[in-house]
Write a protein that holds these residues in place. Structure first.
Motif, PDB file in Angstrom:
ATOM      1  N   UNK A 118       0.883  -1.167   0.000  1.00 42.98           N
ATOM      2  CA  UNK A 118       0.000   0.000   0.000  1.00 42.98           C
ATOM      3  C   UNK A 118       0.921   1.217   0.000  1.00 42.98           C
ATOM      4  N   UNK A 119       0.624   2.174  -0.874  1.00 42.99           N
ATOM      5  CA  UNK A 119       1.533   3.308  -1.039  1.00 42.99           C
ATOM      6  C   UNK A 119       0.851   4.630  -0.720  1.00 42.99           C
ATOM      7  N   UNK A 120       1.470   5.411   0.126  1.00 44.53           N
ATOM      8  CA  UNK A 120       0.994   6.767   0.396  1.00 44.53           C
ATOM      9  C   UNK A 120       2.023   7.685  -0.255  1.00 44.53           C
ATOM     10  N   UNK A 121       1.624   8.271  -1.406  1.00 47.78           N
ATOM     11  CA  UNK A 121       2.562   9.070  -2.188  1.00 47.78           C
ATOM     12  C   UNK A 121       2.391  10.549  -1.830  1.00 47.78           C
ATOM     13  N   UNK A 134       2.846  11.594   8.043  1.00 50.90           N
ATOM     14  CA  UNK A 134       2.264  10.526   7.220  1.00 50.90           C
ATOM     15  C   UNK A 134       2.669   9.151   7.735  1.00 50.90           C
ATOM     16  N   UNK A 135       3.938   9.017   8.160  1.00 49.38           N
ATOM     17  CA  UNK A 135       4.401   7.722   8.657  1.00 49.38           C
ATOM     18  C   UNK A 135       3.625   7.341   9.915  1.00 49.38           C
ATOM     19  N   UNK A 136       3.446   8.324  10.768  1.00 48.52           N
ATOM     20  CA  UNK A 136       2.754   8.066  12.035  1.00 48.52           C
ATOM     21  C   UNK A 136       1.270   7.774  11.802  1.00 48.52           C
ATOM     22  N   UNK A 137       0.607   8.649  11.037  1.00 48.43           N
ATOM     23  CA  UNK A 137      -0.843   8.509  10.827  1.00 48.43           C
ATOM     24  C   UNK A 137      -1.203   7.206  10.120  1.00 48.43           C
ATOM     25  N   UNK A 138      -0.307   6.753   9.241  1.00 47.83           N
ATOM     26  CA  UNK A 138      -0.629   5.559   8.459  1.00 47.83           C
ATOM     27  C   UNK A 138       0.003   4.280   8.994  1.00 47.83           C
ATOM     28  N   UNK A 139       0.716   4.406  10.111  1.00 52.96           N
ATOM     29  CA  UNK A 139       1.464   3.258  10.659  1.00 52.96           C
ATOM     30  C   UNK A 139       2.308   2.605   9.572  1.00 52.96           C
TER      31      UNK A 139
END
Ligand code: B1M
Length: 212
Positions: A118-121, A134-139
């Motif tokens: 899963x990618x959060x770009x 983003x790293x924290x919110x999306x684990x």
């Protein structure tokens, strides 16, 4: 394999329409998308970069080539992405602050998606705060940073410092990439891995997560 050199020439000339047309033809001809990317598209971007460096072309030419490359890549993207039921891991990816180059980063993101991540770009010009948030919110399991400029690659160190300060360094693996980087640089800033291309990024990410 048929020669799709017209695609190389179209990207070099910055012709979006032609690049799209030849890419569609190559897909119809069942050419492996990886071959289309590696044998024609990336080579054209390398050549336009060389010409830019030699003062033979200018920023507008780079922009037009980038637009043609993106158009062609958009056609290939769905072919890089397989359907997945269970994600291998979550990747937060972005080009670091001050840097607007996103073609390579988007290629890496597409490869990750295609291979079950899963990618959060986060896009380009990404600050350390945004990476941490983003790293924290999306684990996230992995934070990937891209930089194409010798002047922006050093910002990666600031991002890693911010990740440490936020207390999440043990929760994420940090990967870096981009043309001016190498292994030694990655080690010097405390990243977990450097990879020189999109395919290697996926292989190394799986290794880091013990999923290979
Ligand atoms: Co720029 N630019 N650019 N540019 N540009 C370079 C990088 C440059 C090498 C050209 C040159 O002089 N030969 C040079 C940098 C010199 C240096 O720092 N030593 C340069 C310069 C100087 C500049 C400007 C300063 C020019 C100016 O304004 N005077 C300016 C800076 C703007 C900014 O960012 N603040 C600028 C602007 C631009 C455009 C906006 C016009 C455009 C970018 C458009 C876009 O991306 N949307 C552009 C382009 C297109 C290039 C070149 C020609 C091509 C880059 C590219 O897309 N390559 C580039 C020359 C070159 O690279 N030969 C150049 C294709 C892409 C697939 O490869 O991005 O390397 P790459 O990605 C690879 C790997 O590196 C790796 O995998 C990818 C796929 O295999 N990878 C990762 C990348 N990120 C990763 C992350 C990972 C893992 C792997 O995480 C784990």
């Amino acid at each position: 394999m048929k020669d799709y050199n017209e695609l190389y020439e179209a990207i070099l000339a910055g012709s979006l329409e032609k690049a799209v047309e030849v890419t569609k033809q190559a897909v119809e001809d069942k050419v492996d998308p990886q071959d289309i990317i590696n044998l024609y598209m990336i080579k054209a971007m390398e050549e336009i970069g060389r010409r830019f460096e030699a003062g033979k072309v200018f920023v507008p030419n780079l922009l037009m080539s980038a637009r043609a490359m993106r158009g062609a890549l958009d056609i290939l993207k769905p072919l890089l992405s397989g359907h997945v039921d269970t994600y291998i891991g979550k990747v937060v990816i972005g080009t670091v602050k001050g840097d607007l180059h996103d073609i390579g980063k988007n290629l890496v993101a597409s490869m990750f998606e295609g291979c079950g991540f899963e990618v959060i770009n986060l896009g380009v010009d990404v600050s350390s705060e945004k990476f941490v948030e983003a790293a924290r919110a999306n684990h996230a399991n992995i934070v990937c940073m891209s930089a194409l400029l010798t002047t922006t690659m050093n910002y990666m160190k600031e991002v890693i410092a911010a990740i440490e300060k936020a207390g999440i360094r043990d929760d994420v693996k940090i990967m870096v990439g981009g043309a001016p980087l190498n292994d030694a640089f990655a080690k010097s800033i405390g990243a977990d891995a450097y990879t020189s291309n999109a395919n290697a990024a996926v292989v190394v990410a799986k290794e880091l997560l013990g999923k290979n």
